[in-house]
Design a protein around this motif. Structure first.
Motif, short mmCIF file in Angstrom:
data_model
loop_
_atom_site.label_atom_id
_atom_site.label_comp_id
_atom_site.label_asym_id
_atom_site.label_seq_id
_atom_site.Cartn_x
_atom_site.Cartn_y
_atom_site.Cartn_z
N UNK A 29 0.83 -1.21 0.00
CA UNK A 29 0.00 0.00 0.00
C UNK A 29 0.87 1.26 0.00
N UNK A 30 1.86 1.30 0.87
CA UNK A 30 2.73 2.47 0.97
C UNK A 30 3.56 2.64 -0.30
N UNK A 31 4.07 1.55 -0.85
CA UNK A 31 4.88 1.62 -2.07
C UNK A 31 4.04 2.16 -3.24
N UNK A 32 2.83 1.64 -3.40
CA UNK A 32 1.95 2.11 -4.47
C UNK A 32 1.64 3.60 -4.31
N UNK A 33 1.43 4.02 -3.08
CA UNK A 33 1.16 5.43 -2.82
C UNK A 33 2.35 6.30 -3.21
N UNK A 34 3.56 5.88 -2.84
CA UNK A 34 4.76 6.66 -3.15
C UNK A 34 5.00 6.72 -4.65
N UNK A 39 -5.07 2.31 -4.05
CA UNK A 39 -4.93 2.50 -2.61
C UNK A 39 -6.29 2.42 -1.92
N UNK A 40 -7.36 2.78 -2.62
CA UNK A 40 -8.69 2.67 -2.04
C UNK A 40 -9.15 1.22 -1.98
#
Length: 255
Positions: free
Chosen positions: A30-35, A72-73
């Motif tokens: 999740x964090x990697x995709x957001x970044x 992310x959603x």
């Protein structure tokens, strides 16, 4: 009569002591995709026109982030549905601080003097440089939108008593993406473009993001159902605090 000492052992709390096989990996993803979404957001892509019968719509100019950010959603839905609102809250804050760190370190490295033989300062600044207003807008919109998504997901699960998963995955996205899209566009472009253009950007981006979720619903179903079986977990946040700052609260899991 001799006094008797009784040692009272605290009852174990399964939701805090129990470990999950996939939660940490999912949170990291999740964090990697957001970044990555934030890094590719600078490019404006052109989609369309799309032909529908004798008519065509578009083309649409959208940020490159639209390819990844809606995922992310979906992650937020998975966290809330399987592990509970507390797990989603943890992931959202990790993503928030990770993004803030990306912005901060990017600004520091851009400000550092370049080595004499390095000629790519402008290109580097274009990719990693963030205008402060855009930075603040994206962080605020992400935080508010993700929490609106998870809160709606948890409440709808209680309302439907765990039935009709599609109503939660789509309904939470309708709410969360509305909050995110409206905030990020208004905070970024308010006062720069007329209201008509702002509304056009909001409606176009919102429709694409919600459509993304609708198309991905079968995949979301598969992932959630598989995780529920693999983790032996199905969260119902009946006694959960939905305060986004209540880090000490534990998730209510019905295994």
């Amino acid at each position: 009569m001799p006094s008797q000492l009784h040692t009272i052992q605290p009852a174990p709390t399964p939701s805090t002591l129990r470990s999950f096989k996939y939660l940490d990996a999912l949170t990291t993803a999740f964090v990697v995709i957001l970044l990555v979404s934030n890094l590719i957001a600078q490019k404006v892509c052109l989609f369309g026109p799309i032909s529908i019968g004798s008519r065509s719509i578009g083309p649409f100019a959208v940020s490159g982030a639209v390819l990844l950010f809606p995922i992310t959603y979906i992650f937020g839905d998975v966290f809330t549905e399987v592990y509970g609102f507390a797990a989603s809250r943890r992931a959202i804050w990790l993503g928030f601080f990770g993004t803030a760190l990306l912005y901060l370190i990017g600004a520091v490295v851009i400000a550092l003097p370049s080595a004499p033989g390095w000629k790519n300062q402008q290109a580097f600044s274009t990719v990693f440089g963030f205008i402060p207003r855009i930075l603040a807008a994206s962080l605020i919109a992400f935080w508010a939108g993700e929490f609106a998504n998870s809160y709606t997901m948890a409440r709808l699960k209680l309302f439907t008593n765990g039935r009709m998963l599609w109503t939660r995955t789509i309904g939470s996205t309708v709410v969360g993406q509305a909050v995110d899209t409206v905030l990020v566009i208004i905070l970024t472009f308010g006062g720069i473009y007329p209201v008509r253009i702002l509304l056009n950007i909001i409606v176009t981006g919102y429709a694409l993001k919600v459509g993304y979720e609708v198309v991905a619903t079968p995949i979301t179903y598969l992932v959630i159902n598989w995780l529920k079986r693999a983790e032996q977990a199905d969260a119902f946040d009946r006694h959960q605090s939905f305060n986004p700052f209540a880090f000490a609260e534990k998730s209510s899991l019905d295994a």
